[in-house]
Design an enzyme around this catalytic site. Structure first.
Site, PDB file in Angstrom:
ATOM      1  N   GLU A   1       0.793  -1.227   0.000  1.00 57.64           N
ATOM      2  CA  GLU A   1       0.000   0.000   0.000  1.00 57.64           C
ATOM      3  C   GLU A   1       0.830   1.284   0.000  1.00 57.64           C
ATOM      4  O   GLU A   1       0.375   2.311  -0.494  1.00 57.64           O
ATOM      5  CB  GLU A   1      -0.938   0.009   1.221  1.00 57.64           C
TER       6      GLU A   1
ATOM      7  N   SER B   1     -53.174 -25.266  36.217  1.00 56.72           N
ATOM      8  CA  SER B   1     -52.952 -25.794  37.581  1.00 56.72           C
ATOM      9  C   SER B   1     -51.550 -25.540  38.098  1.00 56.72           C
ATOM     10  O   SER B   1     -51.281 -25.762  39.282  1.00 56.72           O
ATOM     11  CB  SER B   1     -53.237 -27.293  37.598  1.00 56.72           C
TER      12      SER B   1
END
Length: 855
Positions: free
Chosen positions: A100, A493
């Site tokens: 780069e 229940s």
């Protein structure tokens, strides 16, 4: 009169010309400098500043960890993990510098030589083949500017790059660059790229892997090796050549790296990662933290989030629930094939199934040294999981079996494994199938289908409060709605234990007889309510113990009516119920909606000896700088527990003081203060006697109910398992206590039960509240899921027993009332037998504070 100018000599004319040219040059220089200064001031007037490395605060990944340290979740806007400069491998630095910005260590932000070279190469090629931006310019653009392709932006970029070079060292600039840059495959920075592409840390990367990543910055999409392997290899060669030219690697090393085949992984979004481990648990953590800290910190703050999650428990719970829901779905009947394809399309369909399986089970690609895709053995013959359904196409039928193709794998479905199908299956039918666990030959499959029924599991340790597993549905990828914490459903229940516990504290005992027979209550001047038992049967005279074990509805309503609705609501709040409870008698049968988390929290008070568990799932949250934002602190043990650990109170000063307080009308102040808020908020009508039952000093400080009441409930709920509706849990072969629940119209099924170590609740039902079917009860379909989960998660743990409180008279357990029942309370029904009256007289002074759990 005429005159003439004197003639200038050649040297005089030359001198004058030189002065003129000098003046013009000076003016031009001043002009150029002025123009340059103007443009500099113009373009730099609103430039952002980066004068210190400490100003760099990029979005970072937040990570979630299970209790054993396994990462189970991530949250991010940008997938980035910050890597300090000293931890970045030198080879990585050299690769990026070479490819780069080869003169990075020499220039001061802008490299004129590189710009000229790039201009020449681009002019020669006729299109852009090289960029002239330095690494510093890329940092400026990435951090502080936009990517718009305009001259003004390029000027700003150059100015800003020179400013950055003035304030930061080259090493700091590289630190910024290698952590900030986007490298494709959802990765920002070198560490994220290493993890996403190669499932490694940056320090573990090879030269071949480094050179692939280093070729990405200029065009991450074009050079992505997953999508464009040939272009990626060409770019890799450029990087390696640059590294050789700059002396970073030898030519032989570069040639070997170029030939190296690479396994490269596809990265998904954060939710796709989370879905592999404990997705509902992780999502619950995310929701809790979002409320406290907001999205920016969660998705960008780089937090380390440590939790109580047990990965093994979550996997076991997920499997148990999926198996259970598939079993329920099979009872609903076969819905037919997904579709039927023409015989000529069978091969094409099998190819598509194979491609889908490979994409699911093989999350990587292999590329060769020349940039071609390589098909591995795993891709040719992917391993099929036993607990996962796959699509299959029928290729042939036989009276005894079906032949199928699961992608490219041949499979057989025996008649016994498809007999629940309502219609004969034929060639071309597209089906869901699963591997047959019982058969060692992996060519055998069973007919399956994706269930429409849903379910949830919530599991935690009642003593510590650690939440261990949360499963909120059949599949998080199908639905993120968490039915364990967000769904409000009727508990049926499963709500009854709260009624019975409240009754014990009002003077009932396990042996108190109650008549099970038809009854009608007048609830208003014009309305009447007649509760019904499941199956419309009546049992006559029953004890409280038997009535709860067999989940008798009429007796539960009678008890609820007797002890009072408002009193029971206040009692439920003590146990941790936060959802609304309706003021009508059917609430005794679970007619008020509740979440699975709320209901399991309430049961935890019974399992935890009367102390309401403080549930938690986050142990610590640390920010990116190592600062602890929060850390769970276990609650201080109640004094009563500490005294029990030290031994019997006897005639110690503390013991005498507590006995004296137990005989006064004083209230347990912390418990009363919490209860008072509930009473005022819900406008409950509570008598003075009920006030002492609910919040009196017979309940030790730090407890919600007395240890005696808690142990009585453990005994009653153990009976549900041993001889009642929860009998399926006996197969666990260790002490367990719990309660089933089924709504009247069979739309909701529950089983909440616990061992001394672990409490787990299971719910099953349809999201649209469709009926599950006749005889689809909590004991039939929810309890088996509970059992499967608990067998797996507890299989390597020692068997523990429910220990009674210190001083508890186990032999007389059926005659004991709740620990905060009034001392003067006479059980009219119980006194119908001399034995009960004698037991009541003998034990009436032995409850409350003296019944402390002995550790």
């Amino acid at each position: 009169m005429s005159s003439s100018l004197p003639r200038l000599s050649f040297f005089q004319r030359l001198d004058r010309l030189a002065k003129i040219l000098f003046g013009l040059t000076l003016l031009s220089t001043i002009g150029i400098l002025a123009i340059g200064l103007y443009f500099y001031l113009y373009f730099s007037r609103d430039l952002p500043k980066l004068t210190s490395i400490t100003e760099y605060k990029p979005p970072l990944v937040s990570e979630v960890y299970a209790e054993d340290g396994q990462m189970i979740g991530v949250f991010w806007d940008e997938c980035r993990t910050l890597l300090p400069y000293k931890e970045i491998p030198e080879l990585v630095i050299n690769a990026f510098v070479a490819s780069e910005d080869s003169r990075f260590w020499d220039h001061r932000g802008v490299d004129i030589r590189s710009i000229v070279r790039a201009f020449y190469e681009n002019l020669k090629a006729g299109h852009v083949v090289q960029g002239g931006s330095t690494i510093t310019q890329q940092v400026a653009r990435s951090l502080l500017l936009t990517r718009e392709k305009k001259l003004g932006r390029k000027i700003k970029e150059a100015i800003l790059a020179t400013q950055i070079e003035q304030h930061l060292s080259k090493e700091q600039i590289l630190f910024l660059y290698l952590n900030q840059i986007y490298l494709g495959n959802r990765a920002y920075g070198i560490e994220a790229a290493a993890r996403n592409y190669f499932h490694k840390n940056a320090r573990e990367l090879t030269l071949a892997e480094i050179s692939i990543i280093a070729g990405l910055p200029s065009a991450p999409s074009s050079f992505n090796p997953i999508i464009s392997p040939k272009q990626a290899k060409e770019r890799q060669q450029h990087v390696l050549n640059q590294m050789v030219d700059n002396g970073y690697v030898k030519k032989k090393e570069a040639e070997a790296a170029l030939k190296e085949p690479l396994k490269i992984y596809r990265a998904g979004i954060d939710k796709e990662f989370n879905n592999q481990y404990a997705p509902y648990f992780t999502e619950n953590v995310r929701r809790a933290l979002m409320e406290k800290y907001g999205s920016d910190l969660i998705y960008q703050g780089g937090l380390k989030i440590y939790t109580t999650a047990d990965l093994k428990a979550n996997k076991a719970a997920e499997k148990a629930l999926k198996d259970g829901l598939r079993s329920v779905d099979r009872r609903q009947g076969f819905r037919g094939p997904i579709e039927t394809v023409a015989p000529a399309q069978i091969g094409e369909t099998a190819d598509q199934i194979h491609a889908d399986i490979v994409s699911q089970e093989v999350p990587y690609v292999m590329i060769s040294g020349d940039g071609g895709f390589v098909e591995t053995e795993e891709m040719r013959h992917p391993t099929l999981k036993t607990d996962k359904p796959y699509k299959a196409v029928v290729t042939d039928t036989d009276p005894k079996f079906l032949k199928t193709l699961i992608g490219h794998k041949k499979g057989i479905i025996l008649n016994e494994d498809k007999q629940w199908a309502w219609r004969p299956l034929k060639k071309g039918d597209l089906l869901w199938v699963q591997k047959k666990n019982a058969n060692p030959d992996d060519s055998y499959f069973v007919l399956s289908q994706e269930p429409k029924v849903e379910g949830a599991i919530f599991s935690y340790e009642p003593v510590t409060g650690k939440i261990r597993a949360i499963i909120g549905g059949y599949d998080f990828a199908r639905s993120e709605f968490n039915r364990a914490t967000q769904a409000y459903r009727q508990p049926g229940s499963a709500f009854k234990p709260i009624i019975y516990s409240a009754a014990l504290d009002k003077g009932y005992s396990p042996r108190t007889p109650v008549v099970d027979g038809p009854v009608t209550f007048q609830v208003s001047s014009t309305e009447f309510y007649s509760p019904k038992n499941y199956g419309n049967k009546h049992n006559g005279l029953m004890t409280v113990r038997t009535a709860l074990a067999h989940s008798v509805n009429i007796i539960a309503v009678k008890i609820f009516y007797d002890i009072g609705v408002d009193y029971t609501i206040a009692y439920a709040r003590k146990l941790g119920i936060t959802t609304p409870i309706h003021r009508y008698l059917s609430s005794a049968l679970g007619a008020s909606d509740i979440t699975l988390q709320d209901l399991t929290t309430a049961y935890g008070t019974f399992a935890n000896h009367g102390i309401r568990p403080k549930l938690f799932m986050i142990t610590k949250v640390v920010d990116q700088n190592g600062k602890v934002l929060e850390q769970y602190q276990p609650p201080k043990q109640p004094e009563a527990i500490v005294m029990a650990q030290e031994g019997s109170e006897g005639d110690s000063p503390k013991g005498k003081k507590r006995k004296k307080e137990a005989n006064t009308e004083e209230l347990n102040t912390p418990l009363f203060e919490a209860g008072k808020k509930v009473i005022e908020r819900e406008n409950l009508k509570i008598s003075n006697e009920e006030m002492k039952i609910l919040y009196g000093t017979s309940i030790p400080e730090g407890f919600a109910i007395s240890p005696q009441t808690a142990h009585l409930m453990v005994s009653l709920l153990s009976e549900v398992v041993n001889s009642g509706t929860g009998f399926k849990a006996k197969e666990l072969k260790r002490p367990a206590a719990g309660k089933t629940g089924t709504t009247n119209d069979e739309t909701d099924c529950w089983f909440v039960a616990f061992t001394p170590d672990l409490l787990t609740g299971v719910w099953i039902g349809y999201d649209n509240k469709k009926k599950l079917g006749e005889k689809m009860t909590g004991g039939v379909i929810a309890a088996p899921v509970w059992l499967s989960y608990m067998q797996e998660v507890l299989k390597d743990k020692p068997v523990a027993s429910f220990e009674p409180p210190k001083g508890f008279e186990v032999a007389k357990i059926d005659t004991l009332m709740g620990g905060s029942a009034p001392l003067s309370k006479k059980q009219e029904v119980a006194e119908s037998t001399p034995e009960a009256a004698a037991a009541e007289k003998e034990t009436s002074s032995s409850r409350g504070i003296e019944f402390l759990f002995g550790y």
